[in-house]
Design a protein around this motif. Sequence first.
Motif, mmCIF file in Angstrom:
data_model
loop_
_atom_site.group_PDB
_atom_site.id
_atom_site.type_symbol
_atom_site.label_atom_id
_atom_site.label_comp_id
_atom_site.label_asym_id
_atom_site.label_seq_id
_atom_site.Cartn_x
_atom_site.Cartn_y
_atom_site.Cartn_z
ATOM 1 N N GLY A 1 6.195 3.964 4.018
ATOM 2 C CA GLY A 1 6.110 2.537 3.729
ATOM 3 C C GLY A 1 7.486 1.917 3.553
ATOM 4 O O GLY A 1 8.506 2.628 3.558
ATOM 5 N N ASP A 2 7.515 0.585 3.453
ATOM 6 C CA ASP A 2 8.759 -0.160 3.220
ATOM 7 C C ASP A 2 9.782 0.038 4.329
ATOM 8 O O ASP A 2 10.983 0.061 4.083
ATOM 9 C CB ASP A 2 9.398 0.242 1.862
ATOM 10 C CG ASP A 2 8.413 0.145 0.734
ATOM 11 O OD1 ASP A 2 7.669 -0.848 0.696
ATOM 12 O OD2 ASP A 2 8.372 1.056 -0.111
ATOM 13 N N ALA B 1 0.841 -3.660 -0.560
ATOM 14 C CA ALA B 1 1.917 -3.885 0.405
ATOM 15 C C ALA B 1 2.742 -5.093 -0.018
ATOM 16 O O ALA B 1 2.266 -5.959 -0.746
ATOM 17 C CB ALA B 1 1.315 -4.138 1.780
ATOM 18 N N ILE C 1 0.345 9.414 -9.844
ATOM 19 C CA ILE C 1 0.612 9.258 -8.403
ATOM 20 C C ILE C 1 1.770 8.279 -8.216
ATOM 21 O O ILE C 1 2.517 8.354 -7.252
ATOM 22 C CB ILE C 1 -0.645 8.670 -7.684
ATOM 23 C CG1 ILE C 1 -1.873 9.557 -7.872
ATOM 24 C CG2 ILE C 1 -0.388 8.407 -6.196
ATOM 25 C CD1 ILE C 1 -1.878 10.849 -7.125
ATOM 26 N N THR D 1 1.076 4.863 -8.394
ATOM 27 C CA THR D 1 0.448 3.797 -7.588
ATOM 28 C C THR D 1 1.082 2.450 -7.931
ATOM 29 O O THR D 1 1.822 2.324 -8.907
ATOM 30 C CB THR D 1 -1.077 3.686 -7.852
ATOM 31 O OG1 THR D 1 -1.264 3.086 -9.139
ATOM 32 C CG2 THR D 1 -1.780 5.025 -7.787
ATOM 33 N N THR D 2 0.711 1.456 -7.159
ATOM 34 C CA THR D 2 1.208 0.097 -7.423
ATOM 35 C C THR D 2 0.394 -0.587 -8.524
ATOM 36 O O THR D 2 0.682 -1.721 -8.879
ATOM 37 C CB THR D 2 1.110 -0.753 -6.146
ATOM 38 O OG1 THR D 2 -0.257 -0.765 -5.726
ATOM 39 C CG2 THR D 2 1.980 -0.188 -5.029
ATOM 40 N N ILE E 1 -6.094 -0.487 -5.898
ATOM 41 C CA ILE E 1 -6.444 -0.086 -4.531
ATOM 42 C C ILE E 1 -7.401 1.116 -4.526
ATOM 43 O O ILE E 1 -8.479 1.073 -3.902
ATOM 44 C CB ILE E 1 -5.161 0.255 -3.726
ATOM 45 C CG1 ILE E 1 -4.153 -0.898 -3.774
ATOM 46 C CG2 ILE E 1 -5.494 0.676 -2.293
ATOM 47 C CD1 ILE E 1 -4.579 -2.194 -3.166
ATOM 48 N N GLY E 2 -7.014 2.182 -5.234
ATOM 49 C CA GLY E 2 -7.841 3.399 -5.245
ATOM 50 C C GLY E 2 -9.240 3.121 -5.781
ATOM 51 O O GLY E 2 -10.242 3.416 -5.112
ATOM 52 N N LEU F 1 1.678 8.196 4.105
ATOM 53 C CA LEU F 1 0.839 7.840 2.945
ATOM 54 C C LEU F 1 -0.629 7.779 3.342
ATOM 55 O O LEU F 1 -1.470 7.312 2.574
ATOM 56 C CB LEU F 1 1.279 6.487 2.374
ATOM 57 C CG LEU F 1 2.611 6.459 1.609
ATOM 58 C CD1 LEU F 1 2.982 5.021 1.236
ATOM 59 C CD2 LEU F 1 2.554 7.316 0.342
ATOM 60 N N THR G 1 -1.875 6.758 -0.340
ATOM 61 C CA THR G 1 -2.696 5.619 -0.716
ATOM 62 C C THR G 1 -4.146 5.945 -0.348
ATOM 63 O O THR G 1 -4.439 7.061 0.115
ATOM 64 C CB THR G 1 -2.184 4.311 -0.070
ATOM 65 O OG1 THR G 1 -2.893 3.217 -0.654
ATOM 66 C CG2 THR G 1 -2.343 4.302 1.448
ATOM 67 N N VAL H 1 8.369 5.407 -2.644
ATOM 68 C CA VAL H 1 8.098 4.875 -3.993
ATOM 69 C C VAL H 1 6.966 5.698 -4.583
ATOM 70 O O VAL H 1 6.009 6.016 -3.875
ATOM 71 C CB VAL H 1 7.621 3.407 -3.979
ATOM 72 C CG1 VAL H 1 7.864 2.754 -5.326
ATOM 73 C CG2 VAL H 1 8.297 2.616 -2.905
ATOM 74 N N GLY H 2 7.050 6.005 -5.856
ATOM 75 C CA GLY H 2 6.001 6.802 -6.482
ATOM 76 C C GLY H 2 6.308 8.282 -6.324
ATOM 77 O O GLY H 2 7.350 8.673 -5.777
ATOM 78 N N ARG I 1 9.878 -1.701 -8.471
ATOM 79 C CA ARG I 1 10.355 -0.358 -8.820
ATOM 80 C C ARG I 1 11.517 0.054 -7.905
ATOM 81 O O ARG I 1 11.490 -0.231 -6.712
ATOM 82 C CB ARG I 1 9.245 0.680 -8.628
ATOM 83 C CG ARG I 1 8.144 0.600 -9.645
ATOM 84 C CD ARG I 1 7.111 1.676 -9.417
ATOM 85 N NE ARG I 1 6.319 1.458 -8.222
ATOM 86 C CZ ARG I 1 5.393 2.292 -7.775
ATOM 87 N NH1 ARG I 1 5.175 3.429 -8.409
ATOM 88 N NH2 ARG I 1 4.689 2.014 -6.701
HETATM 89 P P1 IMP Z 1 -1.632 2.663 -4.196
HETATM 90 O O1 IMP Z 1 -1.737 2.320 -2.747
HETATM 91 O O2 IMP Z 1 -1.237 1.505 -5.059
HETATM 92 O O3 IMP Z 1 -2.853 3.373 -4.698
HETATM 93 O O4 IMP Z 1 -0.428 3.719 -4.358
HETATM 94 C C1 IMP Z 1 -0.493 5.037 -3.816
HETATM 95 C C2 IMP Z 1 0.873 5.476 -3.319
HETATM 96 O O5 IMP Z 1 1.228 4.693 -2.179
HETATM 97 C C3 IMP Z 1 2.016 5.291 -4.325
HETATM 98 O O6 IMP Z 1 2.964 6.321 -4.128
HETATM 99 C C4 IMP Z 1 2.615 3.964 -3.925
HETATM 100 O O7 IMP Z 1 3.968 3.845 -4.319
HETATM 101 C C5 IMP Z 1 2.477 4.045 -2.424
HETATM 102 N N1 IMP Z 1 2.420 2.727 -1.785
HETATM 103 C C6 IMP Z 1 1.358 1.895 -1.725
HETATM 104 N N2 IMP Z 1 1.665 0.782 -1.045
HETATM 105 C C7 IMP Z 1 2.935 0.917 -0.653
HETATM 106 C C8 IMP Z 1 3.817 0.103 0.128
HETATM 107 O O8 IMP Z 1 3.471 -0.981 0.618
HETATM 108 N N3 IMP Z 1 5.059 0.605 0.322
HETATM 109 C C9 IMP Z 1 5.457 1.806 -0.159
HETATM 110 N N4 IMP Z 1 4.669 2.603 -0.869
HETATM 111 C C10 IMP Z 1 3.425 2.165 -1.122
#
Ligand code: IMP
Length: 433
Positions: free
Chosen positions: A12-13, A39, A128, A130-131, A135-136, A232, A243, A277-278, A307
């Motif tokens: 990502g990013d 995102a 994890i 997460t953001t 989402i999860g 991811l 994710t 990230v994460g 972050r």
């Molecule tokens: P979640 O998608 O918020 O559940 O996060 C799960 C994992 O995906 C974590 O490590 C987040 O940092 C990563 N993640 C989710 N969305 C993004 C993104 O848009 N860019 C980078 N990492 C992301």
Amino acid sequence: MSVVIVVGAQWGDEGKGKVVDLFTERAEMVIRYGGGANAGHTLVIEGQKLVTHLVPSGVCHPGKSCVLGDGMVIDPQTLLEEIAQCQARGLLSRGELLVGLGAHVILPYHKLLDALREDAGAKIGKAIGTTRRGIGPAYEAKAARKGVRVRDLMKPARLRELVLANLDELSPLIAHLGGQPPAPAEIERWIDDALAAGRALLPYTGDAGRHVAHAIADGQHVLFEGAQGCLLDLDHGTYPYVTSSSTIAAGACQSAGIGPTAIDAVVGITKAYATRVGAGPFPTELHGDAGDRLRKAGGEFGATTGRPRRCGWLDLPALRMGARLSGMTSLALTKLDVLGGMSEVSVCVAYTVDGKELDEPPIDPDDIARAQPVYTSFPGWEKLPADARDVSDLPGPARAYVETIERLAGVPFCLVSVGPDRTETIRLHDPFA
Ligand code: IMP
């Protein structure tokens, strides 16, 4: 007509926002297909920043059709704020947005649960990272066939029934995780807010799958905008540090409800270095000053959470895996300018695990975590000329770096980005051609 999918090739990013924005010049329709407000796309247009989380990056081109596919999980309040922000800039005022009625909705209890799980995980070193955008939990509800969809926001009795049934199951879990289960008055407020959001979103909603299929049948240029990155991906990424959606190219077909035979090209976006990230394995991560330098030079702080991103050298084994998973037909290299001014630039060309050399990450995340990167290094180069419009305009070592990556990744470049602005781009090949 051409149908092109853009995916992140890393974690990502990768700078997808800028690339999608450029490709949208050629597209008539842009579709976000997975994830939600986890995102964050930072767009720089004529020096002005616009950050979107849900609305596709193609929004900056008035008149282009923007679609949020049924495979997404949508936070209605965030979406309404984004629509207002875009409209304040004169964008999205001509009915350009269509939100899939089948997309799932993120409600406050999804975010609460996400945060409680992360806090509980952090206490035992198992977060994890997460953001915390819910989402999860929203995708869990979808898989359990108990989710709230956008169409339910327009049906008060059904919405109430779903929310109450979900909270009946989730309240004990919220309490178990140390949270405060919502009181009846709070639940009523959540339902009222969701219904109000449904009324406000109604004019933007519709059958996204058919809308996309018609555009393709009409011969329009259609662009799918991936979120997050291939590594991811829920099925194929570095599980469990992933994710909860399909981030690879196949996810575009699944989310939008179109067949794979409709796809003409898949463009993977990779930064000239790597970030994550994460939590989760990251073999080329740079710690201390080296990581800090890259983070500062690249402005590597999350657009969604703020972050600091973990930073490291470009990881070709991971990139090859992303290219394989998504069937990439070309690559866009971003943020090459960030490496300007480094004394030396390295790229990981393989890993060794237990003395064996691997050209792709091992399947077990524990093995990825202990993989030793094999590096090739290049002498650094000074600041890139912002007016570079051809690879031959790049300083010698930067050119060698680009050519080596292209050769070792095994996928041709269609674009190299040498600065944040639209104009600061070397265009090599048009994916819609
Ligand atoms: P979640 O998608 O918020 O559940 O996060 C799960 C994992 O995906 C974590 O490590 C987040 O940092 C990563 N993640 C989710 N969305 C993004 C993104 O848009 N860019 C980078 N990492 C992301």
